[in-house]
Design an enzyme around this catalytic site. Structure first.
Site, short mmCIF file in Angstrom:
data_model
loop_
_atom_site.label_atom_id
_atom_site.label_comp_id
_atom_site.label_asym_id
_atom_site.label_seq_id
_atom_site.Cartn_x
_atom_site.Cartn_y
_atom_site.Cartn_z
N HIS A 121 0.77 -1.26 -0.07
CA HIS A 121 0.01 -0.01 0.01
C HIS A 121 0.89 1.22 -0.15
O HIS A 121 2.33 1.31 0.13
CB HIS A 121 -0.98 -0.20 1.40
CG HIS A 121 -0.16 -0.10 2.53
ND1 HIS A 121 0.71 1.03 3.04
CD2 HIS A 121 0.15 -0.97 3.28
CE1 HIS A 121 1.07 0.75 4.05
NE2 HIS A 121 1.00 -0.74 4.35
N ASP A 135 3.78 -4.99 3.85
CA ASP A 135 5.45 -4.88 3.53
C ASP A 135 6.24 -6.17 3.94
O ASP A 135 6.93 -6.75 3.03
CB ASP A 135 6.19 -3.78 4.28
CG ASP A 135 5.79 -3.79 5.63
OD1 ASP A 135 4.98 -4.46 6.42
OD2 ASP A 135 6.24 -2.90 6.44
C1 LIG Z 1 5.98 -14.26 9.04
C2 LIG Z 1 5.26 -13.40 9.79
N1 LIG Z 1 4.04 -13.55 10.37
C3 LIG Z 1 3.30 -12.67 11.13
C4 LIG Z 1 3.98 -11.42 11.04
C5 LIG Z 1 3.19 -10.32 12.03
N2 LIG Z 1 2.80 -9.18 11.25
C6 LIG Z 1 3.27 -7.90 11.95
S1 LIG Z 1 2.95 -6.60 10.73
C7 LIG Z 1 2.20 -7.82 9.71
C8 LIG Z 1 1.49 -7.22 8.57
C9 LIG Z 1 1.30 -5.48 8.53
O1 LIG Z 1 2.78 -4.91 8.84
P1 LIG Z 1 2.60 -3.49 8.77
O2 LIG Z 1 3.93 -3.19 9.67
O3 LIG Z 1 1.49 -2.75 9.45
O4 LIG Z 1 2.96 -3.16 7.37
P2 LIG Z 1 2.48 -2.29 6.22
O5 LIG Z 1 0.73 -2.43 6.30
O6 LIG Z 1 2.83 -0.78 6.60
O7 LIG Z 1 2.82 -2.53 4.96
C10 LIG Z 1 2.32 -8.81 10.25
C11 LIG Z 1 1.38 -10.08 9.45
C12 LIG Z 1 5.12 -11.03 10.61
N3 LIG Z 1 5.73 -9.89 10.55
N4 LIG Z 1 5.72 -12.02 10.06
#
Ligand SMILES: Cc1ncc(C[n+]2csc(CCOP(=O)(O)OP(=O)(O)O)c2C)c(N)n1
Length: 469
Positions: free
Chosen positions: A77, A340
């Site tokens: 995004h 991300d």
């Molecule tokens: C393999 C894995 N499982 C679970 C997680 C938990 N997790 C933390 S943030 C996230 C997704 C959204 O992350 P964000 O930092 O808000 O990213 P953005 O929307 O800004 O791209 C997830 C799935 C992780 N980082 N990695």
């Protein structure tokens, strides 16, 4: 003050409808817009979009005698406000600064000048920045503008190919900011396209049928490598806190406040187009911050955590299947939007930014360092897979944030691409033994064992409720 022509035109437009909308003090602030882009690579992927700084110079359009067969996109995004959890941390630091009873000296003195915290409404937390919710109407870095500009670049680059491919589905995970990015992108494509937006649930219950495998991975442990990550010296943070506290007697900023100031700088840029907070740091401190962030991402969501290759296999398997079926499938353009960490997990499985050197916590590596998290997944990150045919032979290659990134072991094709046959072999090796469902213990949250939305969207109609996460 000299304003460039585009700013003057925008100002002209604004002034006619909102004669008093721009307070005079902002005049000085406007001149700062566009002057902080050199800092974007040092802000841990939270700063606005920038093209991959290590481009090898390979043209990103398909080589001249080749014809595109398929395009895939996995994009993040666009620019956004902080998440609720990071907003909470920022508020804590802002409250400390707000309650400081004296005028500020040094780099914090901009606060004396009627500074207003950039998160004006709590409901903006987690959201894409847009023309509507940006602090500054002239913010050139809103997620909305980024997505619309990206769509225009996409149109320009793939013009000929898109001529015959005007009808397709676009896939977005069900986070509101991800969905909004996809909508802005689609809107910007214009009405010559018939696009069906499919919103794929990112709830853990989606299991393997997701664009966000991380959420369906209860076995993932963010602390698995805390010991390594925690060894990185945080002296740069103590230095910042001490410097600011020394300049401002009685101010009690801690290491974690100092850490928050970096994301303050990054997200204020997303929302306002510039940030005085970014001027608090020295370049050395920014380099430390950035490497610290590389280190934690590498060991939490990248090549440093052995489980990640299995997590990213969920999407990579689907991508590979699409490539192999390109002749048979009517749809030739596969655009998907997500978070991300999901893109990072996928690229880890592909092995595109893994040179085999484990990142270390004892010093900043300069010479042997390909894993720059912010270069790979800034806001609005875009990873294209191109499949094209040249003289009866098919080839595959990746374009990450406007730069062709060849596979180190397979780049003999036109435009440093990899012959499809060899690419399938390479991918098979990267995927061998990688079992997403098992590694993640996904069965404890879902019965879905396959990613099917690319193939069944016409009958299944993906329309998941949007989540504020
Ligand atoms: C393999 C894995 N499982 C679970 C997680 C938990 N997790 C933390 S943030 C996230 C997704 C959204 O992350 P964000 O930092 O808000 O990213 P953005 O929307 O800004 O791209 C997830 C799935 C992780 N980082 N990695």
């Amino acid at each position: 003050m000299l304003l460039d022509r585009s700013v003057l035109l925008t100002l002209g437009g604004l002034c006619s409808t909102h004669a008093f909308a721009i307070p005079p003090r902002k005049g000085t602030a406007l001149s700062k817009i566009g002057t902080q882009e050199h800092l974007f690579p040092f802000l841990g992927g939270a700063a606005p979009y920038f093209s991959y700084p290590g481009s090898y110079g390979i043209p990103i359009g398909p080589p001249s005698h080749c014809e595109l067969q398929q395009i895939q996109l996995l994009a993040r995004h666009g620019e956004r406000y902080p998440t609720k959890s990071s907003g909470k941390k920022l508020m804590k630091t802002w409250n400390k600064l707000k309650e400081y009873p004296h005028s500020f000296n040094g780099s914090l003195s901009f606060i004396n000048d009627d500074y207003e915290f950039f998160v004006r409404e709590n409901e903006n937390l987690e959201m894409e920045t847009s023309l509507k919710n940006s602090v500054n109407a002239l913010n050139p870095y809103s997620g909305e503008m980024d997505a619309k500009r990206h769509a225009q670049q996409f149109l320009a680059l793939y013009e000929g190919f898109l001529e015959g491919n005007r009808e397709f589905a676009v896939f977005a995970s069900s986070s509101e900011r991800v969905h909004d990015t996809a909508e802005f992108f689609i809107e910007s494509l214009g009405d010559k396209f018939q696009v069906s937006l499919q919103v794929v649930s990112e709830d853990p219950s989606a299991g393997a049928n997701t664009l966000s495998a991380g959420y369906a991975c209860p076995a993932w442990d963010p602390d698995a490598y805390t010991e390594i990550i925690g060894n990185y010296s945080t002296k740069y943070l103590t230095d910042i806190a001490e410097r600011l506290n020394n300049e401002n007697r009685g101010l009690n900023l801690t290491e974690s406040d100092a850490n928050n100031l970096f994301s303050w700088c990054a997200y204020e840029l997303n929302a306002q187009g510039y940030s005085d907070m970014c001027d608090v740091f020295t370049m050395e401190e920014l380099i430390h911050y950035s490497y610290n962030d590389d280190l934690s991402s590498y060991y939490q969501d990248g090549p440093g955590y052995s489980m990640i290759q299995a997590v990213g296999a969920n999407y990579f398997n689907a991508s590979l299947k699409l490539l192999k079926e390109s002749d048979r499938l009517d749809q030739k353009v596969w655009l998907s939007f997500t978070h991300d960490t999901d893109i990072l997990n996928y690229l880890t499985t592909v092995g595109l930014f893994d040179d085999g050197h484990k990142l270390n916590a004892t010093y900043v590596p300069f010479r042997n360092h390909v894993f720059h998290k912010s270069w790979i997944i800034p806001q609005g990150a875009r990873v294209y897979t191109q499949k094209f045919q040249c003289d009866n032979e098919s080839y595959v290659r990746y374009v990450v944030n406007d730069a062709v990134i060849p596979l180190e072991s397979c780049s003999e094709g036109p435009g440093f691409s990899c012959k499809a046959e060899n690419f399938y072999k390479y991918a098979g090796e990267r995927l061998a033994g990688q079992n997403f469902l098992e590694a993640c213990n996904t069965s404890s949250v879902s019965n879905n064992t396959e990613l099917t939305f690319f193939w069944d969207w016409k009958s299944a109609h993906y329309n998941a409720s949007l989540l504020n996460e």
